[in-house]
Design a protein around this motif. Structure first.
Motif, short mmCIF file in Angstrom:
data_model
loop_
_atom_site.label_atom_id
_atom_site.label_comp_id
_atom_site.label_asym_id
_atom_site.label_seq_id
_atom_site.Cartn_x
_atom_site.Cartn_y
_atom_site.Cartn_z
N UNK A 101 -20.13 -24.84 56.30
CA UNK A 101 -20.68 -24.34 55.04
C UNK A 101 -21.71 -25.33 54.48
N UNK A 102 -21.40 -26.64 54.58
CA UNK A 102 -22.33 -27.65 54.08
C UNK A 102 -23.65 -27.62 54.87
N UNK A 103 -23.54 -27.50 56.21
CA UNK A 103 -24.75 -27.43 57.04
C UNK A 103 -25.55 -26.18 56.71
N UNK A 104 -24.83 -25.06 56.53
CA UNK A 104 -25.51 -23.80 56.19
C UNK A 104 -26.26 -23.93 54.87
N UNK A 105 -25.64 -24.54 53.85
CA UNK A 105 -26.31 -24.73 52.56
C UNK A 105 -27.50 -25.67 52.69
N UNK A 106 -27.36 -26.70 53.52
CA UNK A 106 -28.46 -27.64 53.72
C UNK A 106 -29.65 -26.95 54.38
N UNK A 107 -29.37 -26.09 55.37
CA UNK A 107 -30.46 -25.37 56.04
C UNK A 107 -31.12 -24.36 55.11
N UNK A 108 -30.31 -23.69 54.29
CA UNK A 108 -30.88 -22.78 53.30
C UNK A 108 -31.76 -23.53 52.31
N UNK A 109 -31.29 -24.71 51.89
CA UNK A 109 -32.11 -25.53 50.98
C UNK A 109 -33.41 -25.93 51.65
N UNK A 110 -33.34 -26.28 52.95
CA UNK A 110 -34.55 -26.64 53.68
C UNK A 110 -35.50 -25.46 53.76
#
Length: 549
Positions: A485-494
């Motif tokens: 979930x953290x990686x997914x949020x980071x990629x969405x932020x990117x």
């Protein structure tokens, strides 16, 4: 209008018609005279009202054979890898169609990096976890960058064409809109009026339940497909022969064909329902139609893939289903949308030529033949189906890219032929559409961006489900879920940072637009000052006369 040879014989040989209006056979002479006067007076609502009432069957512009031949020579008649003549397409068909072909070309070339990277990945590092994550991450960044860069390219084209900044025009009622005749409170003109609450009742009590029923039926068909998969797998395991290994692909092929049939049948039903809802404006009609079709097509095409990925968790079946659905849908679309209509149109053309030759008339029958031939051509219903096909293709490529990296390669091969088949379709299968100005690809930009956001979630979930990642967290699944979930949020932020960092319009376009706005304001200021000076001069003259008296 029912065209006859004697009717065309009354015109001078130098007369070249631009638009054909076909009337119903029982139209009175008074109605024809009224319509002619409305056209001469440039009253746009005359034809629209007659289309609604069924007196006018169709209105379409004739093809300019000389200009069309020049366009074909530079577009698709010579098979070669080259850029399309987008400006020439715009000059003949208008900005809306030119933007579609521009986007098709751009999207095809944008897929090449994914195809180039996906091919060796598929061949050599299928189960390599490190490459698995790298490819998925590249796909997520790629899907964001290409959509943002397209905005800049689109702005360049539409600025060159003069449609980037268009004044919003007041929309007239669409043909087919009906109601009680009354006075529009905004325009003060007499036109049909239809209560909004009746339209809402039709939407929520009829259209919405029907769409939900169709979605349920789509899921029911999907479960039948899985039963077929279980049957084929059991047959293969029991016999183990080569022909049963081929049989493993049959359920997916049948399901892909059924999906295409269901999509097309649902499209007709959605058009009927949206028309029955009786929307006053064409934009409202299109928005409701797009929403209905996108929801059904997304579920119908991708529900089985999501089920396989996240319920059955069978990556082998997911790869097989994705490949079969993508390739089968592309082949069917090429046949149904271009090859079959072109073949039927050629047969009709031969019949028309024989009919004209049988007349044995003394006059030139070229114009008569062209009108009869184009009258029976299909009507191009807009770029909706073309964008929808690219949207679904984008979904196949981006949603499950890390599972089947060859998807981009197949999409590139399809799109290179799609450019030529769509060009053939526009020039030889359909009537010439009226040109429409456009500043962008409209709501489809948002649809593609939404699909790219969904692809972030699906790819991160697939990576989290991979055996390699699960081996890192053998005991604590909670930690695994939190990290995914953290990686997914980071990629969405990117993604959103990239979308914000890449301007929608190039710097030089922004400067030119700002300069144009400044010059417009200055011209308006000068005009106001001139008008004020004239008013002051007039007031001085009047006051001088009053003093003299």
């Amino acid at each position: 209008m029912k065209v006859t040879l004697s009717a065309l014989d009354t015109y001078e040989s130098s007369f070249t018609p631009l638009v054909v209006i076909e009337l119903a056979q029982d139209v009175k002479e008074e109605t024809k005279e009224w319509l002619k006067n409305r056209i001469i007076a440039k009253k746009k609502d005359g034809v629209r009202r007659l289309l609604t009432s069924g007196i006018v069957i169709q209105v379409f512009p004739l093809h300019d054979n000389e200009a069309l031949k020049k366009l074909e020579d530079t577009w698709y008649t010579r098979l070669a890898l080259k850029y399309q003549p987008i400006d020439n397409i715009r000059g003949y068909f208008g900005e809306t169609i030119a933007l579609y072909f521009g986007f098709l070309e751009y999207f095809t070339f944008a897929l090449i990096p994914m195809a180039v990277i996906g091919l060796p990945y598929y061949l050599f590092v299928w189960e390599d976890y490190d490459k698995y994550v790298i490819f998925a991450s590249f796909n997520l960044i790629w899907s964001t960058v290409i959509l943002e860069v397209w905005k800049r390219g689109c702005a360049n084209m539409t600025y060159r064409w003069g449609t980037l900044v268009m004044k919003r025009q007041f929309e007239e009622p669409r043909p087919g809109f009906h109601g009680v005749l009354g006075v529009n409170s905004i325009t003060g003109r007499e036109e049909p009026l239809y209560p909004s609450y009746k339209r809402q009742l039709r939407i929520y009590l009829v259209s919405l339940p029907f769409v939900c029923l169709c979605l349920y039926f789509s899921l029911y068909v999907m479960m039948i497909y899985f039963d077929m998969e279980i049957w084929a797998l059991g047959l293969h395991e029991n016999s183990g022969s080569e022909w049963t290994s081929v049989l493993l692909y049959v359920p997916s092929i049948i399901y892909a064909i059924v999906i295409e049939i269901m999509n097309r049948l649902y499209r007709y039903a959605a058009e009927f329902l949206t028309s029955w809802e009786n929307h006053r404006l064409e934009s409202a009609y299109q928005n409701h139609l797009i929403l209905k079709v996108l929801v059904f097509n997304f579920l119908n095409c991708f529900a089985s893939l999501f089920y396989i990925a996240f319920v059955l968790k069978d990556m082998k079946l997911l790869r097989q289903s994705l490949a079969t659905l993508l390739i089968t849908s592309q082949i069917l679309n090429q046949i149904v949308e271009s090859l079959l209509p072109y073949w039927l149109q050629r047969k009709h053309g031969v019949r028309v030529k024989r009919k004209v030759q049988a007349l044995k008339a003394d006059i030139d029958t070229t114009l008569y033949e062209q009108v009869i031939l184009e009258k029976e051509m299909g009507t191009y219903m807009g770029t909706f189906d073309d964008y929808l096909e690219l949207f679904l293709q984008f979904g196949y490529v981006s949603l499950f890219s890390c599972v089947y990296p060859l998807a981009a390669a197949f999409a590139v091969l399809n799109n290179f032929t799609e450019v030529n088949s769509d060009a053939l379709k526009m020039c030889r299968v359909f009537k010439r559409p009226f040109s429409e100005p456009s500043a962008s690809i409209g709501v489809w930009q948002l649809a593609f961006e939404t699909m790219s956001v969904i692809s972030v979630v699906t790819n991160c979930a697939l990576i989290g489900m991979s055996p390699q990642v699960n081996a890192v967290f053998p005991e604590s699944k909670t930690d695994l879920i939190l990290i995914v979930v953290a990686v997914e949020h980071a990629l969405l932020a990117l993604k959103f940072i990239l979308a914000f960092a890449i301007p929608d319009k190039p710097r030089h376009i922004q400067v030119k637009l700002a300069r144009l706005e400044f010059e417009s304001l200055e011209a308006l200021k000068q005009q106001q000052m001139k008008l004020a000076a004239e008013n002051l001069k007039e007031e001085s003259r009047v006051s001088g006369k009053e003093k003299e008296t």
